[in-house]
Design a protein around this motif. Structure first.
Motif, PDB file in Angstrom:
ATOM      1  N   ALA A  92       0.830  -1.213   0.000  1.00  0.00           N
ATOM      2  CA  ALA A  92       0.000   0.000   0.000  1.00  0.00           C
ATOM      3  C   ALA A  92       0.860   1.257   0.000  1.00  0.00           C
ATOM      4  O   ALA A  92       0.631   2.186  -0.786  1.00  0.00           O
ATOM      5  N   GLU A  93       1.853   1.300   0.858  1.00  0.00           N
ATOM      6  CA  GLU A  93       2.731   2.471   0.926  1.00  0.00           C
ATOM      7  C   GLU A  93       3.465   2.700  -0.389  1.00  0.00           C
ATOM      8  O   GLU A  93       3.612   3.836  -0.838  1.00  0.00           O
ATOM      9  N   ILE A  95       2.536   1.707  -3.445  1.00  0.00           N
ATOM     10  CA  ILE A  95       1.581   2.142  -4.474  1.00  0.00           C
ATOM     11  C   ILE A  95       1.286   3.630  -4.310  1.00  0.00           C
ATOM     12  O   ILE A  95       1.292   4.389  -5.283  1.00  0.00           O
ATOM     13  N   LEU A  96       1.035   4.055  -3.082  1.00  0.00           N
ATOM     14  CA  LEU A  96       0.738   5.465  -2.827  1.00  0.00           C
ATOM     15  C   LEU A  96       1.918   6.365  -3.184  1.00  0.00           C
ATOM     16  O   LEU A  96       1.746   7.422  -3.803  1.00  0.00           O
ATOM     17  N   ALA A  99       2.249   6.596  -6.974  1.00  0.00           N
ATOM     18  CA  ALA A  99       1.226   7.471  -7.565  1.00  0.00           C
ATOM     19  C   ALA A  99       1.682   8.926  -7.531  1.00  0.00           C
ATOM     20  O   ALA A  99       1.503   9.663  -8.503  1.00  0.00           O
ATOM     21  N   ILE A 107      -5.487   5.439 -10.410  1.00  0.00           N
ATOM     22  CA  ILE A 107      -4.999   4.105 -10.083  1.00  0.00           C
ATOM     23  C   ILE A 107      -6.129   3.136 -10.383  1.00  0.00           C
ATOM     24  O   ILE A 107      -7.277   3.390 -10.012  1.00  0.00           O
ATOM     25  N   VAL A 127      -4.836  -3.797   1.329  1.00  0.00           N
ATOM     26  CA  VAL A 127      -4.047  -2.961   0.420  1.00  0.00           C
ATOM     27  C   VAL A 127      -4.983  -2.053  -0.376  1.00  0.00           C
ATOM     28  O   VAL A 127      -4.794  -0.839  -0.421  1.00  0.00           O
ATOM     29  N   THR A 130      -6.588   0.607   1.889  1.00  0.00           N
ATOM     30  CA  THR A 130      -5.660   1.681   2.234  1.00  0.00           C
ATOM     31  C   THR A 130      -5.449   2.626   1.058  1.00  0.00           C
ATOM     32  O   THR A 130      -5.480   3.853   1.226  1.00  0.00           O
ATOM     33  N   VAL A 131      -5.252   2.071  -0.126  1.00  0.00           N
ATOM     34  CA  VAL A 131      -5.021   2.910  -1.307  1.00  0.00           C
ATOM     35  C   VAL A 131      -6.238   3.782  -1.588  1.00  0.00           C
ATOM     36  O   VAL A 131      -6.114   4.982  -1.813  1.00  0.00           O
ATOM     37  N   GLU A 134      -6.380   6.644   0.982  1.00  0.00           N
ATOM     38  CA  GLU A 134      -5.285   7.605   1.098  1.00  0.00           C
ATOM     39  C   GLU A 134      -4.743   8.151  -0.216  1.00  0.00           C
ATOM     40  O   GLU A 134      -3.929   9.071  -0.206  1.00  0.00           O
ATOM     41  N   ALA A 135      -5.174   7.619  -1.341  1.00  0.00           N
ATOM     42  CA  ALA A 135      -4.624   8.055  -2.635  1.00  0.00           C
ATOM     43  C   ALA A 135      -4.982   9.504  -2.940  1.00  0.00           C
ATOM     44  O   ALA A 135      -6.107   9.941  -2.671  1.00  0.00           O
ATOM     45  N   VAL A 139      -9.272   6.360  -7.633  1.00  0.00           N
ATOM     46  CA  VAL A 139      -8.928   4.943  -7.628  1.00  0.00           C
ATOM     47  C   VAL A 139     -10.130   4.150  -8.119  1.00  0.00           C
ATOM     48  O   VAL A 139     -11.235   4.308  -7.599  1.00  0.00           O
TER      49      VAL A 139
END
Length: 143
Positions: A92-93, A95-96, A99, A107, A127, A130-131, A134-135, A139
């Motif tokens: 997750a971290e 991916i963020l 981005a 995403i 995952v 979270t994305v 927080e993205a 998404v």
């Protein structure tokens, strides 16, 4: 607004493959495929249970290469190309961060659902959760 750069995280799951297919069919723009390798010494990886060794590292490299080649093949079938990136870290971290670092507009990723008592699905679904939460960009979760 139509995106100009879409990020598609791939983890080898069927829903991630569907997310890539969706992105290729839907968006006529730059698409970057991201595979995040969880470090073998991380608590969520097999390394949290087993000692990392060269065979496990090689298996991880081969799996990653297979995912990247599969993504390129899927794109080529539609006369498209994708950029591929492999990073190591928390999915997750990573991916963020990707981005933001890659200046993507959207995403597109697979989501894991099903029986909430299935611990594997619950962990994998965190995952996507979270994305989504927080993205800094839109998404799309493919289910």
């Amino acid at each position: 607004m139509t995106p100009s750069h879409v990020l598609v995280p791939l983890d080898g799951s069927p829903l991630a493959d569907e997310a890539l297919a969706h992105a290729l069919e839907t968006f006529d723009c730059r698409i970057t495929v991201l595979n995040v390798v969880t470090p073998l010494d991380a608590s969520m990886s097999e390394g949290g249970v087993l000692e990392p060794d060269e065979r496990r590292r090689e298996d991880a490299r081969e799996r990653t290469q297979s995912l990247v080649e599969s993504a390129r093949g899927a794109a080529a079938e539609g006369d498209r190309t994708v950029e591929t990136v492999v990073e190591t870290g928390d999915p997750a971290e990573t991916i963020l961060a990707a981005a933001e670092d890659m200046d993507v507009d959207q995403i597109v990723m697979g989501g894991h659902g099903g029986d909430r008592s299935d611990i594997g699905r619950r962990l994998l679904g965190t995952v996507a959760t979270t994305v989504v939460g927080e993205a800094p960009v839109t998404v799309t979760v493919v289910r």
